[in-house]
Structures are given as structure tokens and as C-alpha cells.
Design a protein around this motif. Structure first.
Motif, PDB file in Angstrom:
ATOM      1  N   TYR A 138       0.841  -1.200   0.000  1.00 48.04           N
ATOM      2  CA  TYR A 138       0.000   0.000   0.000  1.00 48.04           C
ATOM      3  C   TYR A 138       0.873   1.244   0.000  1.00 48.04           C
ATOM      4  N   SER A 139       0.383   2.312  -0.631  1.00 51.65           N
ATOM      5  CA  SER A 139       0.992   3.621  -0.413  1.00 51.65           C
ATOM      6  C   SER A 139       0.013   4.445   0.411  1.00 51.65           C
ATOM      7  N   VAL A 140       0.562   5.291   1.243  1.00 57.12           N
ATOM      8  CA  VAL A 140      -0.242   6.059   2.188  1.00 57.12           C
ATOM      9  C   VAL A 140       0.272   7.487   2.242  1.00 57.12           C
ATOM     10  N   GLU A 141      -0.661   8.421   2.295  1.00 57.53           N
ATOM     11  CA  GLU A 141      -0.300   9.816   2.477  1.00 57.53           C
ATOM     12  C   GLU A 141      -0.688  10.209   3.899  1.00 57.53           C
ATOM     13  N   VAL A 142       0.239  10.829   4.627  1.00 53.25           N
ATOM     14  CA  VAL A 142      -0.093  11.306   5.973  1.00 53.25           C
ATOM     15  C   VAL A 142       0.062  12.823   6.009  1.00 53.25           C
ATOM     16  N   ASP A 143      -0.506  13.478   7.017  1.00 52.16           N
ATOM     17  CA  ASP A 143      -0.435  14.948   7.006  1.00 52.16           C
ATOM     18  C   ASP A 143       0.932  15.451   7.482  1.00 52.16           C
ATOM     19  N   ASP A 144       1.171  16.736   7.216  1.00 51.48           N
ATOM     20  CA  ASP A 144       2.485  17.344   7.468  1.00 51.48           C
ATOM     21  C   ASP A 144       2.926  17.280   8.919  1.00 51.48           C
ATOM     22  N   GLN A 145       1.960  17.131   9.820  1.00 55.16           N
ATOM     23  CA  GLN A 145       2.285  17.147  11.253  1.00 55.16           C
ATOM     24  C   GLN A 145       2.693  15.762  11.775  1.00 55.16           C
ATOM     25  N   THR A 146       2.539  14.738  10.951  1.00 54.65           N
ATOM     26  CA  THR A 146       2.812  13.373  11.420  1.00 54.65           C
ATOM     27  C   THR A 146       4.286  13.201  11.784  1.00 54.65           C
ATOM     28  N   GLN A 147       4.524  12.719  12.983  1.00 53.04           N
ATOM     29  CA  GLN A 147       5.893  12.473  13.440  1.00 53.04           C
ATOM     30  C   GLN A 147       6.268  11.011  13.207  1.00 53.04           C
ATOM     31  N   ALA A 148       7.545  10.773  12.891  1.00 49.99           N
ATOM     32  CA  ALA A 148       8.012   9.398  12.710  1.00 49.99           C
ATOM     33  C   ALA A 148       8.043   8.688  14.052  1.00 49.99           C
ATOM     34  N   PRO A 149       7.493   7.457  14.128  1.00 51.73           N
ATOM     35  CA  PRO A 149       7.572   6.690  15.372  1.00 51.73           C
ATOM     36  C   PRO A 149       9.029   6.370  15.743  1.00 51.73           C
ATOM     37  N   GLU A 150       9.216   5.954  16.982  1.00 53.23           N
ATOM     38  CA  GLU A 150      10.545   5.581  17.505  1.00 53.23           C
ATOM     39  C   GLU A 150      11.291   4.627  16.543  1.00 53.23           C
ATOM     40  N   GLY A 151      12.556   4.926  16.258  1.00 54.63           N
ATOM     41  CA  GLY A 151      13.367   4.038  15.416  1.00 54.63           C
ATOM     42  C   GLY A 151      13.102   4.190  13.931  1.00 54.63           C
ATOM     43  N   MET A 152      12.252   5.171  13.584  1.00 56.00           N
ATOM     44  CA  MET A 152      11.898   5.362  12.172  1.00 56.00           C
ATOM     45  C   MET A 152      12.152   6.814  11.772  1.00 56.00           C
ATOM     46  N   ALA A 153      12.185   7.070  10.462  1.00 53.49           N
ATOM     47  CA  ALA A 153      12.412   8.441   9.989  1.00 53.49           C
ATOM     48  C   ALA A 153      11.815   8.603   8.600  1.00 53.49           C
ATOM     49  N   PHE A 154      11.471   9.849   8.266  1.00 55.27           N
ATOM     50  CA  PHE A 154      11.034  10.181   6.905  1.00 55.27           C
ATOM     51  C   PHE A 154      12.253  10.648   6.101  1.00 55.27           C
ATOM     52  N   HIS A 155      12.472  10.011   4.944  1.00 57.33           N
ATOM     53  CA  HIS A 155      13.610  10.396   4.102  1.00 57.33           C
ATOM     54  C   HIS A 155      13.163  10.549   2.659  1.00 57.33           C
ATOM     55  N   GLY A 156      13.831  11.457   1.922  1.00 56.86           N
ATOM     56  CA  GLY A 156      13.616  11.566   0.478  1.00 56.86           C
ATOM     57  C   GLY A 156      14.100  10.295  -0.197  1.00 56.86           C
ATOM     58  N   LEU A 157      13.449   9.927  -1.311  1.00 55.47           N
ATOM     59  CA  LEU A 157      13.793   8.669  -1.990  1.00 55.47           C
ATOM     60  C   LEU A 157      15.244   8.609  -2.442  1.00 55.47           C
ATOM     61  N   ARG A 158      15.757   9.726  -2.966  1.00 54.99           N
ATOM     62  CA  ARG A 158      17.133   9.711  -3.473  1.00 54.99           C
ATOM     63  C   ARG A 158      18.115   9.306  -2.381  1.00 54.99           C
ATOM     64  N   ARG A 159      17.819   9.783  -1.165  1.00 53.39           N
ATOM     65  CA  ARG A 159      18.711   9.479  -0.044  1.00 53.39           C
ATOM     66  C   ARG A 159      18.663   7.993   0.317  1.00 53.39           C
ATOM     67  N   LEU A 160      17.569   7.321  -0.066  1.00 49.46           N
ATOM     68  CA  LEU A 160      17.399   5.912   0.296  1.00 49.46           C
ATOM     69  C   LEU A 160      17.993   4.962  -0.738  1.00 49.46           C
ATOM     70  N   PHE A 161      18.501   5.540  -1.823  1.00 49.68           N
ATOM     71  CA  PHE A 161      19.134   4.733  -2.866  1.00 49.68           C
ATOM     72  C   PHE A 161      20.351   4.034  -2.240  1.00 49.68           C
ATOM     73  N   GLY A 162      20.390   2.706  -2.309  1.00 45.62           N
ATOM     74  CA  GLY A 162      21.510   1.975  -1.707  1.00 45.62           C
ATOM     75  C   GLY A 162      21.260   1.594  -0.250  1.00 45.62           C
ATOM     76  N   LEU A 163      20.269   2.226   0.397  1.00 51.83           N
ATOM     77  CA  LEU A 163      19.945   1.872   1.787  1.00 51.83           C
ATOM     78  C   LEU A 163      18.808   0.850   1.817  1.00 51.83           C
ATOM     79  N   LEU A 164      17.795   1.086   0.957  1.00 46.22           N
ATOM     80  CA  LEU A 164      16.721   0.097   0.803  1.00 46.22           C
ATOM     81  C   LEU A 164      17.222  -0.993  -0.136  1.00 46.22           C
ATOM     82  N   ASP A 165      16.707  -2.221   0.001  1.00 50.95           N
ATOM     83  CA  ASP A 165      17.104  -3.214  -0.995  1.00 50.95           C
ATOM     84  C   ASP A 165      16.489  -2.786  -2.325  1.00 50.95           C
TER      85      ASP A 165
END
Ligand SMILES: [Zn+2]
Length: 281
Positions: free
Chosen positions: A71-98
Motif C-alpha cells: 500500500y501507499s499512504v499519504e499522511v499529514d504534514d504534522q505526522t511524526q516518525a515513530p521511535e526508530g523510524m524516519a522520513f527520508h527523500g527517496l534519493r537518499r534511500l538509494f543503496g539503503l533500501l534493498d
């Protein structure tokens, strides 16, 4: 082996069990952070993270031992990342995600963004409805249907027989990181063939004429919604003359004098590696 992905606008079954959730705040993706890697959350539902969706879209499933829904999900601008997680731009995730997850995230961000920007009909302004079977938005007022948009772009490797052997044309734009060179690329214009686009871009960017244009392969490029269609071409005539303001440099390189080139897995790198394989064969 990576499981294959089957795209669908609606789930064909209601198998329970964990699904991959591609959760976006703006165009930034929520991932679990590990030391040198990132993972897409695999959840029984969004409630597990205490997150509320503004909108969500079914993408399809990974055809593994047991199908895993995505699924893809859109959340509002105020949503905070839960513990141990973070929001990142896709380009930055190149090589980090499989790799499979990275390209799936590219698909997810495009579907999410298309859904967000097509809530109203582009023709009459009425609220749209989601098509019951297809990946489409329907206008109940005027009947207009809109589909996710792709912007085709060509990318081309030009080679020639130089005084020092086989040479490849590589160029850099002012916005490239220092020292990086790549093959030429450009967007296809309405009414243009892909071959016509190859000839035009090469002529506009470096002032050269090419021949023997051949299809090489393609790659989705979700920045923001391109499909890269790759070609090879042979130098025919002309001298390098930079034609566009964004071009900083363009030159012929031999395999021995290659500058810094794009990272593996990009189709530009595949084009360059294929040139090296041919020379060293
Ligand atoms: Zn309408």
C-alpha cells in the motif's frame, strides 16, 4: 531471487497478514532505520504505528510464498516518525533500501502523488471518484477519466572510433556533483519520436550528428515521474559545441580515462558498463 511484483488497482483477495506500507509525508518515505540500511515497515495495519492516513492506495502484491500486499499512504504534514523510524527523500534511500523495495517505493510515490493531485476533475473541477477496477480517476459530472502520468525521457550513449581506440561521449551539467559525468538525456516532446528526440537532444546539447540509433533498455525513474528509454548511437559528424546553458562540459573518453560516473543500478551506468564490456571483449 527477488519476488516479482504484480500491480493491481484493487486487491483480488483479502488475505490477512502483514503488508508493506509505503507511508509518505509530502514525498518523504517512512522507513525503519538500521545502521547502514533502511526497511519498509511491514505491518498488519497503520494502527500498529499509531498513524492516521489522509488517503491510501492499494499498489499490488509481491508474489512470494504467500502474497504480500503493498500500500501507499499519504499522511499529514504534522505526522511524526515513530521511535526508530524516519522520513527520508527517496534519493537518499538509494543503496539503503534493498533494490526491489527502492523501485517499489518509486512506484508508490508516483501513485500516491497522482492520487493527491487528481482529487478534482481537470476539465470541470468536480470531485473525482476512484475507478472501481483500473488505476484511474473518473469524473461523475463530465465523464473525464485521468490516468497516472508518465514523462518519457530518452537517455543515449554515443560512441566513436577515435585516434586512441573506442571512445564514449560523456557530459556534465552544472547541477551534477563535482567531477561526475554521464551520458546525455532529455525529455521527449509532444509529437516527437524517440529517435527524433535522440537526434535533437544530441544536436542541441553538444552539436553532434549521430547515426545507427538502437534501443538498449528502459528504467522507471520516479523523480518525479519519468520513464527513461535508453539508446545507443554512433557518432557521425560534427565537433563538440556546448549548446545549452545547463551543460558545463562534454568530452570523449576512452575506458582508461573515464571520469567519475553514475552509481550502479542506474541505466546510465548500465550503458557505460556495456561500452566497457564491448571494448574489453
Ligand atoms: Zn469533470
Amino acid at each position: 531471487m527477488n519476488p516479482s511484483f504484480v500491480a493491481q488497482a484493487q486487491p483480488s483477495d483479502t488475505l490477512p497478514g502483514p503488508a508493506y506500507w509505503f507511508i509518505f509525508r509530502g514525498v518523504k518515505l517512512l522507513v525503519r532505520r538500521e545502521k547502514k540500511a533502511a526497511r519498509i515497515p511491514c505491518l498488519n495495519g497503520l494502527a500498529e504505528l499509531g498513524i492516521t492516513a489522509v488517503r491510501q492506495q492499494y499498489l499490488g502484491y509481491l508474489d512470494s510464498d504467500r502474497p504480500i500486499h503493498c500500500y501507499s499512504v499519504e499522511v499529514d504534514d504534522q505526522t511524526q516518525a515513530p521511535e526508530g523510524m524516519a522520513f527520508h527523500g527517496l534519493r537518499r534511500l538509494f543503496g539503503l533500501l534493498d533494490e526491489a523495495c527502492f523501485w517499489l517505493a518509486g512506484r508508490a510515490v508516483q501513485i500516491m502523488d497522482w492520487d493527491r493531485t487528481h482529487q478534482f476533475c481537470g476539465r470541470c473541477g468536480n470531485h473525482t471518484e476512484t475507478h472501481p477496477q483500473e488505476r484511474a480517476k473518473l469524473c461523475p459530472n463530465c465523464g473525464h477519466t485521468s490516468y497516472p502520468r508518465l514523462s518519457p525521457a530518452m537517455i543515449v550513449r554515443v560512441t566513436r572510433q577515435g585516434e586512441n581506440g573506442r571512445e564514449i561521449l560523456l557530459a556534465r551539467a552544472h547541477n551534477f556533483r563535482p567531477g561526475l559525468y554521464s551520458v546525455l538525456a532529455g525529455f521527449v516532446e509532444p509529437g516527437e519520436t524517440l529517435e527524433g528526440c535522440v537526434r535533437r537532444e544530441i544536436c542541441e546539447e553538444v552539436g553532434l550528428i549521430v547515426k545507427n540509433i538502437r534501443y538498449f533498455g528502459s528504467q522507471p525513474w520516479p523523480f518525479p515521474n519519468s520513464l527513461m528509454i535508453a539508446f545507443t548511437a554512433e557518432y557521425d559528424s560534427g565537433e563538440i559545441k556546448l549548446g545549452e546553458a545547463e551543460m558545463a562540459d562534454a568530452r570523449w573518453f576512452t575506458p582508461e580515462t573515464l571520469p567519475q560516473i553514475p552509481p550502479p543500478t542506474s541505466i546510465s551506468r548500465r550503458l557505460i558498463n556495456d561500452f566497457l564490456d564491448q571494448v574489453h571483449r
